[in-house]
Motif scaffolding. Structure first.
Motif, short mmCIF file in Angstrom:
data_model
loop_
_atom_site.label_atom_id
_atom_site.label_comp_id
_atom_site.label_asym_id
_atom_site.label_seq_id
_atom_site.Cartn_x
_atom_site.Cartn_y
_atom_site.Cartn_z
N GLY A 24 43.66 42.14 -20.62
CA GLY A 24 42.33 41.54 -20.75
C GLY A 24 41.94 41.52 -22.22
O GLY A 24 42.69 41.93 -23.09
N ASP A 25 40.72 41.03 -22.49
CA ASP A 25 40.26 40.92 -23.88
C ASP A 25 39.27 42.01 -24.28
O ASP A 25 38.91 42.12 -25.44
CB ASP A 25 39.60 39.55 -24.11
N GLY A 26 38.82 42.81 -23.35
CA GLY A 26 37.81 43.83 -23.65
C GLY A 26 38.40 45.12 -24.19
O GLY A 26 39.61 45.35 -24.13
N SER A 27 37.51 45.97 -24.70
CA SER A 27 37.91 47.28 -25.16
C SER A 27 38.48 48.07 -23.98
O SER A 27 37.94 48.04 -22.88
CB SER A 27 36.69 48.01 -25.75
N GLY A 28 39.56 48.75 -24.19
CA GLY A 28 40.17 49.54 -23.13
C GLY A 28 41.06 48.72 -22.21
O GLY A 28 41.56 49.24 -21.22
N GLN A 29 41.29 47.44 -22.54
CA GLN A 29 42.15 46.61 -21.70
C GLN A 29 43.49 46.34 -22.38
O GLN A 29 44.10 45.30 -22.21
CB GLN A 29 41.45 45.30 -21.34
N ARG A 30 43.91 47.30 -23.16
CA ARG A 30 45.25 47.26 -23.74
C ARG A 30 45.63 48.70 -24.08
O ARG A 30 44.78 49.57 -24.21
CB ARG A 30 45.32 46.35 -24.95
N CYS A 31 46.93 48.91 -24.20
CA CYS A 31 47.40 50.24 -24.57
C CYS A 31 48.66 50.12 -25.42
O CYS A 31 49.34 49.10 -25.42
CB CYS A 31 47.63 51.11 -23.34
N ARG A 32 48.92 51.18 -26.16
CA ARG A 32 50.04 51.23 -27.10
C ARG A 32 51.11 52.15 -26.52
O ARG A 32 50.81 53.25 -26.05
CB ARG A 32 49.55 51.77 -28.44
N ILE A 33 52.35 51.70 -26.57
CA ILE A 33 53.47 52.45 -26.03
C ILE A 33 54.47 52.68 -27.15
O ILE A 33 55.01 51.73 -27.72
CB ILE A 33 54.17 51.66 -24.91
N ASN A 34 54.70 53.93 -27.52
CA ASN A 34 55.78 54.28 -28.44
C ASN A 34 56.97 54.63 -27.56
O ASN A 34 56.88 55.49 -26.70
CB ASN A 34 55.39 55.46 -29.32
N TYR A 35 58.09 53.94 -27.76
CA TYR A 35 59.23 54.12 -26.88
C TYR A 35 60.50 54.42 -27.67
O TYR A 35 60.58 54.16 -28.87
CB TYR A 35 59.46 52.86 -26.03
N GLN A 36 61.47 54.98 -26.98
CA GLN A 36 62.82 55.14 -27.51
C GLN A 36 63.77 54.92 -26.35
O GLN A 36 63.73 55.65 -25.35
CB GLN A 36 63.02 56.52 -28.12
N ALA A 56 45.53 54.31 -24.47
CA ALA A 56 44.49 53.27 -24.57
C ALA A 56 44.19 52.94 -26.02
O ALA A 56 44.14 53.81 -26.88
CB ALA A 56 43.22 53.74 -23.88
N VAL A 57 43.98 51.65 -26.27
CA VAL A 57 43.55 51.16 -27.57
C VAL A 57 42.11 50.70 -27.38
O VAL A 57 41.84 49.77 -26.62
CB VAL A 57 44.42 49.98 -28.06
N LEU A 58 41.18 51.38 -28.03
CA LEU A 58 39.76 51.06 -27.89
C LEU A 58 39.24 50.41 -29.16
O LEU A 58 39.64 50.77 -30.27
CB LEU A 58 38.96 52.34 -27.60
N ASP A 59 38.36 49.44 -28.99
CA ASP A 59 37.72 48.82 -30.14
C ASP A 59 36.76 49.82 -30.78
O ASP A 59 36.25 50.72 -30.13
CB ASP A 59 36.94 47.58 -29.71
N LYS A 60 36.51 49.62 -32.07
CA LYS A 60 35.52 50.45 -32.75
C LYS A 60 34.15 50.15 -32.18
O LYS A 60 33.82 48.99 -31.92
CB LYS A 60 35.53 50.19 -34.25
#
Length: 66
Positions: A24-36, A56-60
């Protein structure tokens, strides 16, 4: 949030890196994955499999203007 990565062996994904999942486009509607990814795929498997945590990636927060 747990996340499972199934990557085709020849997909071009780097062995280690970061992905962003977005639903989605809102805050909290994306997340970051560090993988190996594992160094070797399971025998005769067409995919490499790895698990990772999606953070979770949150907007300021916006500051109210008077």
């Amino acid at each position: 949030m747990p996340f499972l990565i199934n990557a085709p062996i020849d997909c071009g994904l780097q062995p280690k890196g970061e992905l962003i999942a977005k639903w989605g486009d809102g805050s909290g509607q994306r997340c970051r994955i560090n993988y190996q990814l594992p160094e070797q795929a399971e025998k005769d498997a067409p995919f490499m499999r790895a698990s990772a945590t999606c953070r979770a990636v949150l907007d300021k927060p916006q500051i109210a203007q008077n």
